[in-house]
Scaffold this active site. Structure first.
Site, PDB file in Angstrom:
ATOM      1  N   ASN A  30     -18.767  -6.468 -49.290  1.00  0.00           N
ATOM      2  CA  ASN A  30     -18.117  -7.758 -49.544  1.00  0.00           C
ATOM      3  C   ASN A  30     -16.808  -7.514 -50.299  1.00  0.00           C
ATOM      4  O   ASN A  30     -16.496  -6.388 -50.675  1.00  0.00           O
ATOM      5  CB  ASN A  30     -19.060  -8.696 -50.298  1.00  0.00           C
ATOM      6  CG  ASN A  30     -19.411  -8.161 -51.668  1.00  0.00           C
ATOM      7  OD1 ASN A  30     -18.568  -8.054 -52.555  1.00  0.00           O
ATOM      8  ND2 ASN A  30     -20.686  -7.777 -51.838  1.00  0.00           N
ATOM      9  N   ARG A  31     -16.064  -8.571 -50.520  1.00  0.00           N
ATOM     10  CA  ARG A  31     -14.698  -8.434 -51.033  1.00  0.00           C
ATOM     11  C   ARG A  31     -14.599  -8.491 -52.553  1.00  0.00           C
ATOM     12  O   ARG A  31     -13.505  -8.597 -53.084  1.00  0.00           O
ATOM     13  CB  ARG A  31     -13.808  -9.531 -50.448  1.00  0.00           C
ATOM     14  CG  ARG A  31     -13.616  -9.424 -48.954  1.00  0.00           C
ATOM     15  CD  ARG A  31     -12.545 -10.397 -48.483  1.00  0.00           C
ATOM     16  NE  ARG A  31     -12.517 -10.490 -47.037  1.00  0.00           N
ATOM     17  CZ  ARG A  31     -11.907  -9.595 -46.259  1.00  0.00           C
ATOM     18  NH1 ARG A  31     -11.289  -8.561 -46.803  1.00  0.00           N
ATOM     19  NH2 ARG A  31     -11.938  -9.745 -44.953  1.00  0.00           N
TER      20      ARG A  31
END
Ligand code: C5P
Length: 236
Positions: A30-31
């Site tokens: 994920n970011r």
């Protein structure tokens, strides 16, 4: 009255985003940048706490005086947080933990097939649920020490409710002592330097809104709230 409330406390902060490996070269991720968790660790250390920072895949400078435990996956993060929490006064779950991981890890790189007639085929990746680490910490309460437990929530607001009502519902479901609801979307997304957050506590309808402000300012507000909880004798 809460200045100095963190001095001498052991605080555990999780930061960054977990990665769930598929094969030796690929992962689901994920970011999350880890910036908010690192800012929390840095501010806690500057207020005199002993800080354990469980850092998932965050490429950031380690704040002075902070003990870092690097992890990759959700299961590793769970293990590291549990170990560090044994003698902790506060746990802040700022990490973006993957809700799912691949059921199987392939020891060799997954290849595309060149067999005739199968040139368009692709593998199906089956996922399984990861544990909810925050929920586990809350469930373990009462067995000995009971740290103050802080959760994060990234909310965009949607058809089922605005950010604040979604956050209030999450606080009730998660049963933590403080929920930091991060308003995401528009210009406020993972990895950005400024945040807009709402701080919610279970016993009060009051909401404290901070920002848009730097992650350091947000961290200071979170520790102010935690300091109040510690000064008033903790969560239970
Ligand atoms: O339900 P949601 O994922 O939005 O909750 C976010 C909070 O729960 C964060 O504090 C996050 O660190 C924590 N969490 C967790 N374990 C998971 C998923 C989220 O501890 N598997």
């Amino acid at each position: 009255p809460t200045a100095g409330a963190l001095a001498g406390c052991h605080v555990v902060v999780s930061a960054g985003g977990t990665r769930e490996p598929l094969d030796p070269v690929r992962f689901l991720g994920n970011r999350s940048s880890g910036k908010q968790g690192f800012a929390l660790a840095q501010v806690a250390a500057s207020r005199g706490a002993r800080v354990t920072l469980v850092a998932a895949n965050a490429e950031l400078p380690v704040p002075d005086g902070v003990d870092v435990v690097p992890v990759e996956t959700a299961l590793e993060l769970q293990e590291a947080v549990r170990t560090a929490t044994a003698d902790a006064d506060v746990v802040v779950m700022a990490a973006a933990v993957a809700d799912f991981r691949p059921r199987e890890y392939q020891d060799a790189k997954i290849k595309k097939t060149h067999a005739p007639g199968q040139e368009d085929s692709a593998p199906t990746i089956e996922l399984v649920r990861n544990p909810d680490i925050l929920a586990g910490l809350v469930a373990d309460r009462g067995q000995g020490r009971s740290p103050v437990i802080v959760g994060f929530a990234a909310e965009t607001g949607d058809a089922s409710g605005d950010v604040l009502s979604l956050a209030r519902a999450k606080l009730v479901r998660k049963r933590c002592d403080l929920l930091v609801a991060n308003q995401v979307g528009r210009d406020l997304t993972f990895g950005k330097d400024d945040s807009l957050v709402h701080l919610l506590r279970p016993e009060s309808e009051e909401v404290r809104t901070v920002g848009p402000a730097s992650k350091t300012v947000v961290a200071e507000a979170v520790w102010d709230e935690v300091g109040e909880l510690l000064a008033t004798g903790g969560p239970v």
